[in-house]
Design an enzyme around this catalytic site. Structure first.
Site, PDB file in Angstrom:
ATOM      1  N   ASP A  12       0.827   6.001  -0.352  1.00 53.34           N
ATOM      2  CA  ASP A  12      -0.256   6.171  -1.319  1.00 53.34           C
ATOM      3  C   ASP A  12      -1.473   6.729  -0.573  1.00 53.34           C
ATOM      4  O   ASP A  12      -1.580   6.574   0.648  1.00 53.34           O
ATOM      5  CB  ASP A  12      -0.566   4.805  -1.935  1.00 53.34           C
ATOM      6  CG  ASP A  12      -1.827   4.814  -2.759  1.00 53.34           C
ATOM      7  OD1 ASP A  12      -1.925   5.636  -3.681  1.00 53.34           O
ATOM      8  OD2 ASP A  12      -2.724   3.989  -2.470  1.00 53.34           O
ATOM      9  N   ASP A  14      -5.222   6.850  -2.086  1.00 54.68           N
ATOM     10  CA  ASP A  14      -6.491   6.164  -2.364  1.00 54.68           C
ATOM     11  C   ASP A  14      -6.377   4.659  -2.128  1.00 54.68           C
ATOM     12  O   ASP A  14      -5.536   3.986  -2.721  1.00 54.68           O
ATOM     13  CB  ASP A  14      -6.940   6.454  -3.793  1.00 54.68           C
ATOM     14  CG  ASP A  14      -7.249   7.935  -3.978  1.00 54.68           C
ATOM     15  OD1 ASP A  14      -8.157   8.431  -3.278  1.00 54.68           O
ATOM     16  OD2 ASP A  14      -6.567   8.597  -4.781  1.00 54.68           O
TER      17      ASP A  14
END
Length: 199
Positions: A12, A14
């Site tokens: 991922d 953010d």
């Protein structure tokens, strides 16, 4: 000497590669609040800020470009990702929309963060993308994603500790507090594919 591991790592962006608190000052600025990162007790910031989901989506639509451009790197993510690049396959799977590809690529270039694939899926549901890329483990900050991916794929998930992802974790989800800890775990976790079974 330990054998070199070649893993396909789903990552991922953010709150995982970027500093998870970086959205808070911009939200405070826009909504006239003085909240701290520690006040973000749920992932849904609309609930934290007392606004509608529609208002938050509208805010992100207007400010996403700036947010993604200005976010600092999370700890030593850049250094560790560089050290992994020649040994592991780095697949970034993000809820960012495809229209933010350019600002994302520019940010990666600025901080010299390497990647093999960058998949901006525009959704928090990362299961199909993780399956498509045949990831062996996943790095995440959103609890719901960690639970879904670990259960459906039966792979280790490294969940970065935040105020908004507290709770009891199943065996395959490992709470981590730094990129250094992630680096050590990646070298030690039992990965099904490497043990000769299909992941």
């Amino acid at each position: 000497m330990k054998p070199e591991r070649t893993l396909t790592i789903g990552i991922d962006i953010d709150g995982t590669v970027t500093e998870p608190s970086s959205i808070v000052p911009m939200m405070n600025e826009s909504f006239g609040k003085h909240l701290r990162y520690e006040d973000c007790f749920v992932y849904n910031l609309a609930e934290v800020y007392g606004i509608s989901d529609e208002a938050f989506v509208d805010w992100l639509d207007k400010h996403g470009e700036r947010l993604y451009d200005e976010a600092p790197v999370h700890g030593t993510a850049d250094l560790i990702l560089r050290s992994w690049f020649n040994r592991h396959r780095l697949i970034y799977i993000s809820a960012r929309e495809a229209r933010h590809r350019e600002v994302t690529l520019n940010w990666f270039s600025r901080y010299r963060i390497p990647f093999h694939e960058l998949d901006l899926i525009g959704s928090h549901d990362k299961l199909a993308a993780a399956q498509r890329w045949h990831v062996d483990l996943f790095l995440e900050d959103r609890l719901e994603n960690a639970l879904q991916l670990s259960e459906a794929l039966e792979i280790p998930i490294l969940l970065f500790d935040t105020p908004y992802n507290q709770g009891t974790l199943p065996e395959l989800v490992h709470r981590v507090h730094s990129w250094e800890q992630v680096d050590a775990l990646v070298e030690s976790l039992p990965i099904k594919r490497l043990l000769g079974s299909q992941s």
